[in-house]
Design a protein around this motif. Structure first.
Motif, mmCIF file in Angstrom:
data_model
loop_
_atom_site.group_PDB
_atom_site.id
_atom_site.type_symbol
_atom_site.label_atom_id
_atom_site.label_comp_id
_atom_site.label_asym_id
_atom_site.label_seq_id
_atom_site.Cartn_x
_atom_site.Cartn_y
_atom_site.Cartn_z
ATOM 1 N N HIS A 63 0.835 -1.207 0.000
ATOM 2 C CA HIS A 63 0.000 0.000 0.000
ATOM 3 C C HIS A 63 0.872 1.260 0.000
ATOM 4 O O HIS A 63 0.634 2.196 -0.767
ATOM 5 C CB HIS A 63 -0.937 -0.029 1.208
ATOM 6 C CG HIS A 63 -1.817 1.163 1.318
ATOM 7 N ND1 HIS A 63 -2.886 1.389 0.479
ATOM 8 C CD2 HIS A 63 -1.775 2.223 2.166
ATOM 9 C CE1 HIS A 63 -3.459 2.526 0.796
ATOM 10 N NE2 HIS A 63 -2.800 3.055 1.816
ATOM 11 N N LEU A 64 1.884 1.294 0.864
ATOM 12 C CA LEU A 64 2.755 2.465 0.975
ATOM 13 C C LEU A 64 3.479 2.760 -0.335
ATOM 14 O O LEU A 64 3.585 3.916 -0.749
ATOM 15 C CB LEU A 64 3.783 2.255 2.087
ATOM 16 C CG LEU A 64 4.816 3.371 2.259
ATOM 17 C CD1 LEU A 64 4.159 4.643 2.777
ATOM 18 C CD2 LEU A 64 5.924 2.923 3.187
ATOM 19 N N LEU A 65 3.968 1.732 -0.999
ATOM 20 C CA LEU A 65 4.774 1.936 -2.204
ATOM 21 C C LEU A 65 3.951 2.045 -3.480
ATOM 22 O O LEU A 65 4.508 2.317 -4.546
ATOM 23 C CB LEU A 65 5.798 0.808 -2.335
ATOM 24 C CG LEU A 65 6.834 0.712 -1.208
ATOM 25 C CD1 LEU A 65 7.821 -0.411 -1.498
ATOM 26 C CD2 LEU A 65 7.546 2.026 -0.988
ATOM 27 N N ALA A 66 2.653 1.878 -3.395
ATOM 28 C CA ALA A 66 1.800 1.921 -4.591
ATOM 29 C C ALA A 66 1.936 3.240 -5.350
ATOM 30 O O ALA A 66 1.892 3.259 -6.580
ATOM 31 C CB ALA A 66 0.346 1.667 -4.212
ATOM 32 N N ASP A 67 2.116 4.336 -4.633
ATOM 33 C CA ASP A 67 2.244 5.655 -5.274
ATOM 34 C C ASP A 67 3.683 6.032 -5.588
ATOM 35 O O ASP A 67 3.963 7.175 -5.940
ATOM 36 C CB ASP A 67 1.610 6.729 -4.395
ATOM 37 C CG ASP A 67 0.107 6.562 -4.283
ATOM 38 O OD1 ASP A 67 -0.519 6.040 -5.234
ATOM 39 O OD2 ASP A 67 -0.449 6.964 -3.238
ATOM 40 N N LYS A 68 4.613 5.087 -5.401
ATOM 41 C CA LYS A 68 6.032 5.282 -5.700
ATOM 42 C C LYS A 68 6.633 6.511 -5.010
ATOM 43 O O LYS A 68 7.223 7.383 -5.658
ATOM 44 C CB LYS A 68 6.262 5.345 -7.208
ATOM 45 C CG LYS A 68 5.819 4.090 -7.936
ATOM 46 C CD LYS A 68 6.166 4.169 -9.398
ATOM 47 C CE LYS A 68 5.657 3.047 -10.242
ATOM 48 N NZ LYS A 68 5.494 1.757 -9.779
ATOM 49 N N PRO A 69 6.497 6.588 -3.687
ATOM 50 C CA PRO A 69 7.095 7.725 -2.978
ATOM 51 C C PRO A 69 8.623 7.631 -2.987
ATOM 52 O O PRO A 69 9.185 6.556 -3.235
ATOM 53 C CB PRO A 69 6.564 7.571 -1.543
ATOM 54 C CG PRO A 69 6.364 6.100 -1.399
ATOM 55 C CD PRO A 69 5.895 5.626 -2.764
ATOM 56 N N THR A 70 9.276 8.756 -2.738
ATOM 57 C CA THR A 70 10.727 8.786 -2.627
ATOM 58 C C THR A 70 11.083 8.981 -1.161
ATOM 59 O O THR A 70 10.533 9.857 -0.493
ATOM 60 C CB THR A 70 11.320 9.938 -3.460
ATOM 61 O OG1 THR A 70 10.969 9.724 -4.825
ATOM 62 C CG2 THR A 70 12.830 10.004 -3.326
ATOM 63 N N PHE A 71 11.992 8.169 -0.671
ATOM 64 C CA PHE A 71 12.435 8.251 0.718
ATOM 65 C C PHE A 71 13.831 8.859 0.761
ATOM 66 O O PHE A 71 14.699 8.497 -0.028
ATOM 67 C CB PHE A 71 12.447 6.854 1.348
ATOM 68 C CG PHE A 71 11.073 6.272 1.488
ATOM 69 C CD1 PHE A 71 10.369 6.400 2.671
ATOM 70 C CD2 PHE A 71 10.471 5.616 0.428
ATOM 71 C CE1 PHE A 71 9.091 5.881 2.801
ATOM 72 C CE2 PHE A 71 9.191 5.093 0.542
ATOM 73 C CZ PHE A 71 8.510 5.226 1.728
ATOM 74 N N THR A 72 14.023 9.802 1.663
ATOM 75 C CA THR A 72 15.303 10.471 1.843
ATOM 76 C C THR A 72 15.971 9.906 3.087
ATOM 77 O O THR A 72 15.332 9.844 4.141
ATOM 78 C CB THR A 72 15.087 11.989 2.011
ATOM 79 O OG1 THR A 72 14.372 12.474 0.876
ATOM 80 C CG2 THR A 72 16.407 12.710 2.143
ATOM 81 N N PRO A 73 17.237 9.517 2.983
ATOM 82 C CA PRO A 73 17.907 9.011 4.180
ATOM 83 C C PRO A 73 17.950 10.085 5.260
ATOM 84 O O PRO A 73 18.167 11.255 4.972
ATOM 85 C CB PRO A 73 19.327 8.682 3.699
ATOM 86 C CG PRO A 73 19.239 8.616 2.216
ATOM 87 C CD PRO A 73 18.102 9.513 1.816
ATOM 88 N N GLY A 74 17.738 9.669 6.476
ATOM 89 C CA GLY A 74 17.844 10.583 7.593
ATOM 90 C C GLY A 74 19.192 10.422 8.274
ATOM 91 O O GLY A 74 20.114 9.808 7.739
ATOM 92 N N GLU A 75 19.284 10.962 9.470
ATOM 93 C CA GLU A 75 20.516 10.869 10.257
ATOM 94 C C GLU A 75 20.403 9.659 11.182
ATOM 95 O O GLU A 75 19.683 9.691 12.181
ATOM 96 C CB GLU A 75 20.695 12.150 11.067
ATOM 97 C CG GLU A 75 21.931 12.182 11.906
ATOM 98 C CD GLU A 75 22.003 13.432 12.769
ATOM 99 O OE1 GLU A 75 22.741 13.385 13.765
ATOM 100 O OE2 GLU A 75 21.321 14.424 12.481
#
Length: 121
Positions: A63-75
Motif C-alpha cells: 500500500h505504501l509503495l503503490a504511489d512510488k514515494p521517494t524516501f530520503t535518508p535521515g541521520e
C-alpha cells in the motif's frame, strides 16, 4: 525468524544497516526486500493501528509503495545494543524520528522485531 527471503537480499550485519537498507529497498519499490528486514512475527506501527507478521507487513508496504514515494535518508543514530537486542533510530529530514527494536539472529545478522516508523513528526 530468519528464512530464505534474506538469501536474495543483503543481510544486516549491524543493527544500523537496517535503516539504510530500508531507504534503498523502498526507493527501489522492493516490497519483498522491505519485508525481509523484519522477523516473521514482527510488529510494525501504522497510522491506523499495527501490522503483525510477514503477511500484514507485506500488505502495509504494498500500500505504501503503490504511489512510488521517494524516501530520503535521515541521520542514523548509533544503535543502543544490549546483548541480542538493539534500539535503532533515525532522525528524518522533516524532524520526525523512527524507533525500532532489532534482534540479532542465530547467524549473527539483525532483523527488526518492532518498528515505530514515525514519531514526533
Amino acid at each position: 525468524m530468519h528464512d530464505d527471503r534474506l538469501r536474495r537480499h543483503e543481510a544486516a550485519t549491524a543493527p544500523e544497516d537496517l535503516g539504510r537498507m530500508f531507504v534503498e529497498r523502498a526507493n527501489a519499490g522492493d516490497v519483498a526486500g522491505l519485508v525481509a528486514l523484519y522477523e516473521a512475527d514482527a510488529v510494525l506501527a501504522l497510522p491506523t493501528g499495527q501490522a503483525t507478521g510477514t503477511q500484514q507487513i507485506r500488505q502495509a508496504y504494498e500500500h505504501l509503495l503503490a504511489d512510488k514515494p521517494t524516501f530520503t535518508p535521515g541521520e542514523q543514530q548509533p544503535a543502543l545494543v544490549n546483548g541480542d537486542l538493539a534500539l535503532t533510530s533515525t532522525r528524518l529530514t522533516d524532524g520526525a524520528v523512527t524507533v525500532e527494536v532489532a534482534r540479532r539472529q542465530p547467524d549473527g545478522t539483525w532483523l527488526w522485531a518492532v518498528d515505530q516508523p514515525n514519531i514526533l513528526g
